[in-house]
Scaffold this active site. Structure first.
Site, short mmCIF file in Angstrom:
data_model
loop_
_atom_site.label_atom_id
_atom_site.label_comp_id
_atom_site.label_asym_id
_atom_site.label_seq_id
_atom_site.Cartn_x
_atom_site.Cartn_y
_atom_site.Cartn_z
N ASP A 127 28.15 123.95 36.91
CA ASP A 127 26.76 124.42 37.17
C ASP A 127 25.37 123.50 36.30
OD1 ASP A 127 27.92 126.98 37.36
OD2 ASP A 127 28.70 127.57 35.76
N ARG A 201 20.62 130.31 39.53
CA ARG A 201 20.69 129.24 38.77
C ARG A 201 19.36 128.37 39.18
NH1 ARG A 201 23.75 128.56 34.86
NH2 ARG A 201 26.16 129.65 34.87
#
Length: 240
Positions: A127, A201
């Protein structure tokens, strides 16, 4: 029992440790997870730590700035979160020092980047791959990021998305199903307009590049999935 290669192992370990903290015996050995039965649990109260992957965008801001100091609340030095590796990565490669004080962290750039190339296996921390890739593009540091198998099956195919959007900000890339390599740089012919692919993101990892070049983020509301106040917090830092 888990079949095949385990990715993002720290997420499993964090869950099991939290179960242990509240009195449930849980463990993982090789590919076998065991959760032991329990008849009852007492009422408990504990503070949930802030999200280290969200903190990574502020590490990116610090890396792209000259001397910005940023303070964030509710982070632990001995965190259960795998993405807390951002502390080590940004210290070693981007010169960002982290000071822990009670439940706060204070981050600031202490040295200029002298790294010729960054090579990281992010199998445990996928991530933060987008944050690091965008940072390397902004600082014009070649990099090779591996262990990215799960990025192709997130909110979007993040490897392909990164390739497309990194080119808009002036970075040439080479990608596979499990890796991304930034191989060269050029001056973008126009102000980049970053497509977010309905992915929070993508928006947040490219936003810090506004410190060094004009940039537009399409569909900025995608950040509401994990960080609704992201743009407000950037405004507090003077970025808008």
């Amino acid at each position: 029992r888990l079949n095949g290669k385990i990715t993002s192992l720290p997420y499993l370990e964090m869950t099991l440790q939290l179960l242990n903290q509240i009195g449930i015996s849980a463990e993982i050995k090789d590919n076998l997870i065991r959760i032991h039965p329990i008849e009852s649990l007492p009422e408990q109260e504990f503070t949930v730590e802030s999200d280290w992957s969200s903190a990574s965008y502020f590490y990116s801001l610090a890396a792209l700035s000259d001397s910005t100091e940023i303070v964030m609340n509710s982070f632990k030095k001995n965190s259960l979160q795998g993405d807390s590796k951002v502390v080590e990565i940004y210290r070693n490669y981007f010169g960002i020092e982290t000071q822990f004080s009670e439940n706060q962290i204070r981050i600031q750039k202490k040295s200029s980047t002298q790294i010729q190339k960054i090579e990281l296996d992010l199998n445990d921390t996928p991530d933060i791959a987008q944050t690091i890739a965008a940072n390397c593009a902004g600082l014009k540091i070649p990099c090779k990021l591996t262990g990215l198998e799960t990025l192709k099956v997130k909110e979007t195919d993040r490897i392909t998305a990164l390739k497309n959007e990194l080119r808009k900000v002036g970075a040439e890339t080479s990608v596979t199903d499990h890796s991304l390599e930034i191989t060269g740089f050029f001056k973008p012919p126009q102000i980049p307009s970053i497509k977010t692919y309905h992915d929070h993101r993508i928006a947040m990892s490219f936003a810090p590049l506004a410190l060094i070049q004009n940039i537009q983020i399409e569909n900025p509301e995608v950040v509401e999935k994990s960080y609704p106040d992201f743009w407000k917090d950037l405004l507090i830092l003077g970025i808008g």
